[in-house]
Write a protein that holds these residues in place. Structure first.
Motif, PDB file in Angstrom:
ATOM      1  N   LEU A  10      -4.135 -32.837 -10.078  1.00  0.00           N
ATOM      2  CA  LEU A  10      -5.248 -33.166 -10.971  1.00  0.00           C
ATOM      3  C   LEU A  10      -6.346 -32.112 -10.903  1.00  0.00           C
ATOM      4  N   ILE A  11      -6.658 -31.622  -9.711  1.00  0.00           N
ATOM      5  CA  ILE A  11      -7.674 -30.577  -9.576  1.00  0.00           C
ATOM      6  C   ILE A  11      -7.204 -29.294 -10.251  1.00  0.00           C
ATOM      7  N   GLY A  12      -5.910 -28.991 -10.132  1.00  0.00           N
ATOM      8  CA  GLY A  12      -5.371 -27.819 -10.823  1.00  0.00           C
ATOM      9  C   GLY A  12      -5.488 -27.952 -12.333  1.00  0.00           C
ATOM     10  N   ILE A  13      -5.175 -29.136 -12.856  1.00  0.00           N
ATOM     11  CA  ILE A  13      -5.282 -29.365 -14.306  1.00  0.00           C
ATOM     12  C   ILE A  13      -6.738 -29.271 -14.762  1.00  0.00           C
ATOM     13  N   TRP A  14      -7.641 -29.873 -13.981  1.00  0.00           N
ATOM     14  CA  TRP A  14      -9.064 -29.823 -14.336  1.00  0.00           C
ATOM     15  C   TRP A  14      -9.579 -28.381 -14.353  1.00  0.00           C
ATOM     16  N   THR A  15      -9.185 -27.601 -13.354  1.00  0.00           N
ATOM     17  CA  THR A  15      -9.613 -26.191 -13.303  1.00  0.00           C
ATOM     18  C   THR A  15      -9.058 -25.415 -14.483  1.00  0.00           C
ATOM     19  N   SER A  16      -7.810 -25.670 -14.839  1.00  0.00           N
ATOM     20  CA  SER A  16      -7.200 -24.948 -15.961  1.00  0.00           C
ATOM     21  C   SER A  16      -7.903 -25.280 -17.271  1.00  0.00           C
ATOM     22  N   LEU A  17      -8.240 -26.540 -17.471  1.00  0.00           N
ATOM     23  CA  LEU A  17      -8.932 -26.935 -18.704  1.00  0.00           C
ATOM     24  C   LEU A  17     -10.326 -26.325 -18.775  1.00  0.00           C
ATOM     25  N   CYS A  18     -11.025 -26.322 -17.652  1.00  0.00           N
ATOM     26  CA  CYS A  18     -12.378 -25.751 -17.636  1.00  0.00           C
ATOM     27  C   CYS A  18     -12.342 -24.246 -17.864  1.00  0.00           C
ATOM     28  N   LEU A  19     -11.372 -23.562 -17.259  1.00  0.00           N
ATOM     29  CA  LEU A  19     -11.285 -22.113 -17.434  1.00  0.00           C
ATOM     30  C   LEU A  19     -10.883 -21.757 -18.857  1.00  0.00           C
ATOM     31  N   ALA A  20      -9.956 -22.508 -19.433  1.00  0.00           N
ATOM     32  CA  ALA A  20      -9.561 -22.253 -20.815  1.00  0.00           C
ATOM     33  C   ALA A  20     -10.695 -22.578 -21.781  1.00  0.00           C
ATOM     34  N   GLY A  21     -11.493 -23.590 -21.453  1.00  0.00           N
ATOM     35  CA  GLY A  21     -12.624 -23.935 -22.307  1.00  0.00           C
ATOM     36  C   GLY A  21     -13.647 -22.827 -22.392  1.00  0.00           C
ATOM     37  N   MET A  22     -13.719 -21.989 -21.351  1.00  0.00           N
ATOM     38  CA  MET A  22     -14.622 -20.842 -21.376  1.00  0.00           C
ATOM     39  C   MET A  22     -14.317 -19.929 -22.552  1.00  0.00           C
TER      40      MET A  22
END
Length: 260
Positions: A10-22
């Motif tokens: 879940l932390i990996g998915i959250w980080t990926s979404l936040c980084l892609a949102g950049m």
């Protein structure tokens, strides 16, 4: 506190979404956003928000690149720092110490992000050639690959950071107590350094009285943050209305002169 594999994912998915949102310009890679998501996943929102707030104060300034320099990446304190602050809270880890300890990760992550940008730098040209040849499938693939690559990189950072937290705990336990205390002091100074970096870019001579007013409000009047925010908003509105009135008077005088 131990982190399960499911929480790591879940932390990996959250980080990926936040980084892609950049890449979409929504500022989802800010410290406070990253920390909040980690806090929800690990079930400790207050500690996560405290870590995110301290980190945001520091990285607002570090986000200002001087010249051609690239500032450290907010994922350092936003992900790794929050993981340390939550999982090592029972060992005396506070947000300031976690901020100082996460700073090397912030620098390393920025090198990784720069390498990722370099890796995908050829995709726009590939997309342009595919569009010229009317190969729309290849064009869509090239246009969306950048977001996909950043999501993969973000997942690796988040998952590996959460999965290796036990090893990080062991390394932190090897650090002497006197050095931890020094890092805590250094972490508390980082927000001040961040604001100083902002002031070097934004400060003007006519704004110095407002800076001094803020210092007096904290150091001598002991006002809370919300009180200082209201005072700042009041002076900002006064300055806005004063500037607008002066602009309106200038326009009226210019118009009357033209009419004469």
């Amino acid at each position: 506190m131990e982190i399960s594999i499911f929480q790591c994912v879940l932390i990996g998915i959250w980080t990926s979404l936040c980084l892609a949102g950049m890449l979409l310009g929504i500022y989802s890679n800010r410290c406070i956003i990253l920390s909040f998501g980690v806090g929800i996943i690990l079930g400790d929102i207050p500690t996560a928000l405290a870590m995110g707030a301290v980190s945001e104060l520091a990285f607002m300034g570090f986000g200002v690149g001087a010249g051609g320099t690239v500032p450290p990446n907010p994922m350092g304190p936003g992900i790794i720092g929050t993981l340390m602050a939550i999982t090592m809270k029972g060992q005396g880890m506070d947000p300031a110490t976690a901020l100082a300890l996460s700073f090397p990760f912030a620098v390393a992550f920025q090198f990784l992000i720069t390498a990722t940008y370099t890796f995908v730098s050829g995709l726009p040209e590939f997309a342009k050639k595919s569009l010229a040849k009317k190969q729309f499938g290849r064009f869509r693939f090239a246009a969306n690959s950048t977001i996909l690559v950043f999501m993969i990189v973000g997942f690796i950072i988040g998952f590996s950071g959460a999965y290796s937290i036990e090893g990080l705990k062991y390394v932190v336990e090897l650090i002497p107590a006197w050095l931890i205390a020094g890092l805590s002091v250094a972490g508390k100074l980082l927000p001040a350094v961040g604001f100083a970096m902002i002031l070097t870019v934004m400060a003007k001579v006519e704004l110095i009285p407002f800076v001094l007013l803020g210092y007096v409000s904290v150091a001598y009047l002991n006002l809370p943050v919300m009180g200082i925010a209201f005072i700042g908003a009041m002076f900002a509105l006064l300055e806005y209305f004063r500037t607008r009135n002066l602009t309106g008077q200038t326009v009226e005088e210019g118009g009357s002169e033209d009419g004469i």
